[in-house]
Design an enzyme around this catalytic site. Structure first.
Site, short mmCIF file in Angstrom:
data_model
loop_
_atom_site.label_atom_id
_atom_site.label_comp_id
_atom_site.label_asym_id
_atom_site.label_seq_id
_atom_site.Cartn_x
_atom_site.Cartn_y
_atom_site.Cartn_z
CB CYS A 86 -0.85 -0.02 1.37
SG CYS A 86 -1.86 1.44 1.26
CB CYS B 239 -0.52 2.74 4.03
SG CYS B 239 -1.89 1.72 3.48
CG ASP B 240 3.39 1.27 4.23
OD1 ASP B 240 2.79 1.92 5.45
OD2 ASP B 240 2.99 -0.07 4.01
#
Ligand code: NDP
Length: 313
Positions: free
Chosen positions: A133, A136-137
């Site tokens: 992701c 997200c990261d």
């Protein structure tokens, strides 16, 4: 009837459905294989509104579970093996422990898992440089070198998103043609941060003595030539696998070829009182907040259905 609403799965879709159904004083239970899921495995969530700058996935998960419990939602840890329509139009849910729960409505929210490459290092270094992701990261890879695996819309979109953070992005695709939309391909080709490596698969992800990812070995599928890439992150976007195996041939649900559940805009899965929500449904944007939104819509409609149907409690 044991419950007005039974929710299968306890990710953000299932938990939000639980909060809404519980608050509507519907007798509600969540059946879960195990707590956690994709959200519970995410180290840091920075885009869920109202949670401060960052919140860990387990914490957000705990908060949602607590909200369910406060609204009298019962958690039952049993894997579901079958769902069937009963003669009186209610629904029977059978679990692996041999129990049958009878309910008025069901909300199917079992999620989807990122498709794994199944290569050495992938599982070991998840969260230590391996991610599924970018949204997200990506922020953890500021000015670092990353590889992105995949040639679909997700891989290209996420590679483009990563250009705001990473210094250098190698896009590894197993063919010489992308399945992603033309506009995304054009943008990727125009990016001076993305280098495309065609006809190649990732064979292994390696780490340094600190346990963090330090490289990957790729192989050209046409020539068999192997190459070691030095990098700090590997983002894998090889599609998703919806958790719908046990409803594959179930008449209460309509699935597409990939196994995703088809729903209408009210989250109805094609049979009265049967809803689906979150990553398990066919849709394009898969975020915690969109899963939560689906769960909310499904629960409110489940409540309307219970009010309209003359079930005996
Ligand atoms: P897709 O299934 O479309 O693409 C997966 C990609 O991963 C493909 O390029 C595939 O290669 C590759 N792949 C699969 N398995 C492996 C493997 N073992 N090793 C290497 N590569 C592998 O998944 P997406 O998540 O990209 O998209 C899912 C759906 O969501 C699609 O319908 C897509 O259009 C949609 N979507 C739409 C967006 C938008 O419109 N903005 C954004 C994101 C998704 P190959 O091509 O060779 O099969």
């Amino acid at each position: 009837m044991d419950y007005d609403v039974m929710i299968i799965g306890s990710g953000p879709a299932g938990l939000t459905a639980g909060i809404y159904a519980g608050r509507a004083t519907l007798k509600t239970a969540i059946l879960e294989k195990q707590p956690g899921g994709q959200m519970g495995n995410t180290w840091s969530i920075e885009n869920y509104p109202g949670t401060g700058l960052t919140i860990t996935g387990p914490r957000l998960n705990d908060n949602m579970r607590e909200q369910c419990t406060e609204n009298n939602v019962k958690f039952i840890q049993e894997a579901v093996v079958d769902i069937d329509r009963a003669a009186d139009n209610t629904i029977d849910i059978k679990t692996e422990l041999g129990n049958t729960y009878n309910c008025g409505t069901v909300i199917f929210a079992t999620g989807a898992d990122p498709r794994k490459l199944g290569i050495p290092g992938e599982e070991e270094y998840r969260g230590l440089g391996v991610s599924y992701c970018a949204t997200c990261d990506a922020n953890f890879f500021k000015d670092l070198r990353v590889a992105v695996v995949g040639g679909g819309d997700t891989a290209l979109e996420e590679a483009l998103y990563l250009t705001k953070f990473a210094s250098d992005i190698k896009l590894i695709h197993r063919r010489d043609e992308f399945r992603a939309s033309k506009i995304l391909v054009k943008r990727v080709l125009e990016s001076d941060k993305i280098q495309i490596i065609y006809d190649s698969v990732m064979k292994e992800i390696t780490s340094g003595s600190d346990g963090l990812v330090n490289g990957a070995i790729i192989e050209n599928v046409k020539t068999g030539k192997k190459e070691k890439l030095d990098l700090e992150g590997v983002f894998i976007f090889a599609g998703h696998v919806p958790n719908t195996t046990f409803i594959k041939d179930n008449k209460l649900f309509k699935l597409n070829e990939q196994g995703y559940i088809l729903v209408d805009d009210q989250m109805n899965a094609g049979s009265p009182g049967v809803y689906a929500a979150g990553d398990v449904i066919k849709k394009e944007i898969r975020q915690i907040i969109t899963a939560a939104s689906d769960g909310c819509v499904a629960a409110i409609n489940a409540g309307h259905y219970i009010e309209e149907e003359p079930f005996e409690s």
